[in-house]
Design an enzyme around this catalytic site. Structure first.
Site, PDB file in Angstrom:
ATOM      1  N   THR A   1       0.834  -1.195   0.000  1.00  0.00           N
ATOM      2  CA  THR A   1       0.000   0.000   0.000  1.00  0.00           C
ATOM      3  C   THR A   1       0.872   1.249   0.000  1.00  0.00           C
ATOM      4  O   THR A   1       0.630   2.204  -0.732  1.00  0.00           O
ATOM      5  CB  THR A   1      -0.907   0.011   1.242  1.00  0.00           C
ATOM      6  OG1 THR A   1      -1.530  -1.258   1.354  1.00  0.00           O
ATOM      7  CG2 THR A   1      -1.950   1.086   1.151  1.00  0.00           C
TER       8      THR A   1
ATOM      9  N   GLU B   1      15.064 -25.630  28.843  1.00  0.00           N
ATOM     10  CA  GLU B   1      15.637 -24.551  28.027  1.00  0.00           C
ATOM     11  C   GLU B   1      17.144 -24.725  27.852  1.00  0.00           C
ATOM     12  O   GLU B   1      17.681 -24.451  26.773  1.00  0.00           O
ATOM     13  CB  GLU B   1      15.333 -23.181  28.646  1.00  0.00           C
ATOM     14  CG  GLU B   1      13.850 -22.828  28.727  1.00  0.00           C
ATOM     15  CD  GLU B   1      13.123 -22.975  27.395  1.00  0.00           C
ATOM     16  OE1 GLU B   1      13.746 -22.736  26.336  1.00  0.00           O
ATOM     17  OE2 GLU B   1      11.933 -23.347  27.423  1.00  0.00           O
TER      18      GLU B   1
HETATM   19  P1  ADP Z   1       0.903  -4.010   2.898  1.00  0.00           P
HETATM   20  O1  ADP Z   1       0.028  -3.148   2.072  1.00  0.00           O
HETATM   21  O2  ADP Z   1       1.971  -4.699   2.115  1.00  0.00           O
HETATM   22  O3  ADP Z   1       0.181  -4.966   3.801  1.00  0.00           O
HETATM   23  P2  ADP Z   1       1.475  -1.538   4.176  1.00  0.00           P
HETATM   24  O4  ADP Z   1       1.942  -0.727   3.027  1.00  0.00           O
HETATM   25  O5  ADP Z   1       0.081  -1.342   4.608  1.00  0.00           O
HETATM   26  O6  ADP Z   1       1.709  -3.070   3.913  1.00  0.00           O
HETATM   27  O7  ADP Z   1       2.474  -1.304   5.388  1.00  0.00           O
HETATM   28  C1  ADP Z   1       2.036  -0.829   6.638  1.00  0.00           C
HETATM   29  C2  ADP Z   1       3.007   0.186   7.189  1.00  0.00           C
HETATM   30  O8  ADP Z   1       4.256  -0.400   7.484  1.00  0.00           O
HETATM   31  C3  ADP Z   1       3.314   1.295   6.230  1.00  0.00           C
HETATM   32  O9  ADP Z   1       2.378   2.315   6.327  1.00  0.00           O
HETATM   33  C4  ADP Z   1       4.699   1.736   6.667  1.00  0.00           C
HETATM   34  O10 ADP Z   1       4.622   2.637   7.742  1.00  0.00           O
HETATM   35  C5  ADP Z   1       5.315   0.470   7.160  1.00  0.00           C
HETATM   36  N1  ADP Z   1       6.107  -0.137   6.090  1.00  0.00           N
HETATM   37  C6  ADP Z   1       5.831  -1.292   5.458  1.00  0.00           C
HETATM   38  N2  ADP Z   1       6.775  -1.560   4.535  1.00  0.00           N
HETATM   39  C7  ADP Z   1       7.646  -0.549   4.565  1.00  0.00           C
HETATM   40  C8  ADP Z   1       8.830  -0.258   3.833  1.00  0.00           C
HETATM   41  N3  ADP Z   1       9.289  -1.073   2.874  1.00  0.00           N
HETATM   42  N4  ADP Z   1       9.495   0.883   4.113  1.00  0.00           N
HETATM   43  C9  ADP Z   1       9.033   1.702   5.079  1.00  0.00           C
HETATM   44  N5  ADP Z   1       7.930   1.484   5.809  1.00  0.00           N
HETATM   45  C10 ADP Z   1       7.231   0.371   5.567  1.00  0.00           C
HETATM   46 ZN    ZN Z   2      11.081 -26.443  24.331  1.00  0.00          ZN
END
Ligand code: ADP
Ligand code: ZN
Length: 621
Positions: free
Chosen positions: A218, A434
């Site tokens: 996204t 452990e």
């Molecule tokens: P997906 O759509 O793949 O499930 P998202 O784009 O919704 O993942 O990711 C959620 C949040 O995680 C983003 O808004 C961002 O803040 C963080 N994030 C995820 N991937 C990255 C990345 N490659 N670089 C920086 N931030 C990231």
């Molecule tokens: Zn164990």
């Protein structure tokens, strides 16, 4: 006329109208004079007496005025000059001549007087108006509740399809450089569509972003819109599923229309697999027409426009394998961009982005953190930073320190600490369990380095041994997989060695062990008896997936081989632990004294040296 939209105002108007009617017609209307009803013969007798001055005849009913008051009987006290009576139906033919003869003013009225216009209108349109009013009212309520309303069906909800203009850029995305590079072309095209048109280059209409949840799909789509400075229309395909049949399709039509008007623009469809699941594969348990129609509409829309119009559809999914092949045909989502979980350098870059606005203590080493977090995706890393910041805030610190990060990693990875009281006997058993894991992590060739061992209960586990690789691994050797099994059986092995008795504490270990051994046999061809064949049964939709693609004889062989591998590994674990009994005891005693030991302490207590190996993070309980 915005105030007309509010149902309360409509009700108010209604009340005012009724009130007005009452005031005008009832209160302000002249009081009709007192009238008596008299028998016909009494009335008839008054005419020759010259007492009647005027009459009004309407059909058989007669009203009139007399000079002197009349009553129904001559002695009645209830007398008035205004009277009413009814003429018998068998006509009194002499009445008219008699009235004329005595100079009575006669007026006549039609039997069915014309209904006033307002009444006609009221009776013909009233019910309809009421219905429409009620409908409007309900609609308003539905609108405020759901944001769509009954009339709004099929029309885009403003909130939903109002394009965003994301401020996100590629600078906010890290660790997925390949995907970024592939999308750069899309950005260039959206910035200067004419240039591409002139050269006749083909720009993809649809780009499918494939990757596990939280990897930044996204985010990436937003960044493309942000970089190109174009509007971003986003919708989650999962929303279509709950809609009434036909609504999803018209929503899609609407979405594409709006995007075309705003072109160049980006349409982002999240969770495409929710509606794009293959129609042929397996048995559809729910014959979901809506899903089908929505999917078809998306296909139609994508076929119906030219990418030169400047609309590009980005869609995200974590399961490209289940998508309907119709979606992947040329001219639709023919471009695929795989978004991988980040490697160590990528994790470090992502951590840098998310700590931009976080005050970090000087001891914080992001590289070290990246190393400790294999398997974490962007969203996890963002959570990690957030969690660490919260922990630091709770301790009233001015900056987030390495200690906060370590605690946050453990919390994210293992669950929060649990406060339960264990008997000394139980603590000792857990300590040996452990220690068994930890010791084998150091002794078995190819095992991941042991980072930490603790007998503080966390989540569902009574103790945890954390092992993590020096770097990410994408290919595993048979030796490594066996080392994992031996290590995971270290807990059970230690229990058997020390107490000659098994406990329930190894449940999770045994799950892992069984899974790894099964994969070795059915997926990776690591059993010579079963042979280099892949018998894995991928989970598919519908009951067809339950069919095994192999014979019963093979099934028995598979079970046998899984058991053989696990039993060999358990013997290996027991052998190693018995040979190193003094180390095991030392480690267990140290754990009982300290609760937790880190890598350096474990090495010191056992007098062992770290192995030089690499692989993915494991946490044996
Ligand atoms: P997906 O759509 O793949 O499930 P998202 O784009 O919704 O993942 O990711 C959620 C949040 O995680 C983003 O808004 C961002 O803040 C963080 N994030 C995820 N991937 C990255 C990345 N490659 N670089 C920086 N931030 C990231
Ligand atoms: Zn164990």
């Amino acid at each position: 006329m915005d105030w007309l939209r509010r149902p309360r105002n409509w009700i108010l108007i209604g009340i005012l109208i009724v009130l007005n009617y009452v005031v005008v017609n009832v209160l302000l209307a002249p009081q009709p004079p007192k009238q008596v009803t008299i028998p016909y013969n009494v009335f008839r007798a008054q005419i020759p007496a010259d007492n009647v001055t005027s009459v009004t005849i309407q059909g058989d009913s007669i009203t009139g005025i007399t000079k002197n008051p009349v009553g129904d009987t001559p002695t009645s006290k209830n007398k008035a000059t205004h009277f009413a009576t009814v003429k018998p139906p068998f006509a009194d033919n002499e009445l008219l001549p008699l009235l004329l003869q005595h100079n009575v003013t006669i007026s006549a009225q039609p039997v069915n007087p014309p209904t006033p216009l307002w009444q006609t209108l009221l009776f013909s349109f009233g019910p309809a108006i009421l219905l429409i009013g009620g409908f409007l009212y309900l609609n308003r309520r539905a609108t405020s509740a759901a944001g769509g309303g009954v009339f709004g069906i099929g029309q885009s909800r403003a909130r939903l399809y109002d394009p965003e203009r994301p401020a996100t850029t590629f600078a906010d995305v890290a660790g997925i450089d390949d995907a970024k590079a592939e999308l750069q072309e899309i950005v260039d095209f959206l910035r200067q569509p004419q240039r591409y048109q002139r050269l006749g280059g083909t720009v993809p209409k649809g780009v499918l972003l494939i990757g596990p949840p939280g990897t930044g799909k996204t985010l990436l789509a937003r960044a493309v819109a942000g970089e190109a400075g174009v509007p971003f229309f986003s919708v989650s395909a999962a929303e279509f599923i709950e809609m009434i049949v036909g609504v999803g399709a018209s929503r899609v039509r609407d979405l594409f229309n709006k995007a075309r008007q705003a072109a160049p623009a980006i349409i982002f469809i999240d969770e495409l697999d929710a509606i794009g699941r293959s129609r042929s594969g397996g048995v559809r348990l729910s014959g979901n027409d809506e899903q089908e129609q929505t999917l078809n509409q998306i296909l139609t829309e994508m076929d119906g426009f030219d990418s030169r119009e400047g609309v590009i559809v980005l869609a995200a999914t974590n399961r490209a394998d289940v998508l309907d092949s119709a979606l992947l045909r040329p001219g639709r989502f023919d471009r695929r961009v795989v978004v991988q979980p980040p490697d160590r350098a990528g994790r470090m870059a992502i951590l840098m982005i998310h700590t931009r606005n976080v005050p970090l203590a000087p001891d914080v080493d992001l590289n070290e953190l990246a190393q400790q977090t294999p398997g974490f995706v962007g969203a996890d890393l963002r959570n990690l930073v957030n969690e660490a910041a919260l922990l630091a805030a709770r301790k009233d610190r001015d900056a987030v320190g390495m200690e906060d990060f370590s605690e946050a990693i453990e919390k994210v990875l293992l669950g929060a600490e649990r406060k339960i009281m264990l008997s000394q006997e139980d603590r000792e058993r857990v300590a040996y369990h452990e220690s068994g894991h930890a010791l084998l992590g150091l002794l078995v060739p190819g095992a991941d380095p042991v980072r930490k061992v603790t007998i503080v209960p966390r989540g569902r586990a009574l103790g945890v041994t954390v092992q993590s690789p020096v770097d990410d691994r994408f290919n595993y050797t048979e030796e490594y997989l066996r080392a994992r099994i031996v290590g995971a059986l270290g807990g059970r092995g230690a229990e058997l060695l020390v107490y000659q008795m098994a406990t329930t504490g190894a449940e999770n270990d045994l799950q892992q062990v069984t899974m790894i051994a099964r994969e070795m046999v059915v997926r990776f061809g690591m059993s010579s008896k079963v042979g280099p064949l892949n018998y894995s049964t991928e989970e598919g939709p519908g009951p067809l997936a339950l069919q095994k693609p192999f014979s019963d004889a093979t099934a028995a062989l598979i079970d046998e081989e899984i058991k053989r591998i696990v039993q060999e590994c358990l013997m290996e674990a027991e052998r190693l632990l018995a040979e190193n009994r003094s180390r095991l005891d030392a480690l267990a005693q140290a754990l009982l004294a300290e609760d937790s030991l880190d890598e350096a302490e474990i090495l010191r207590v056992t007098g062992l040296k770290p192995q030089v190996v690499t692989a993915a993070m494991t946490a044996a309980r």
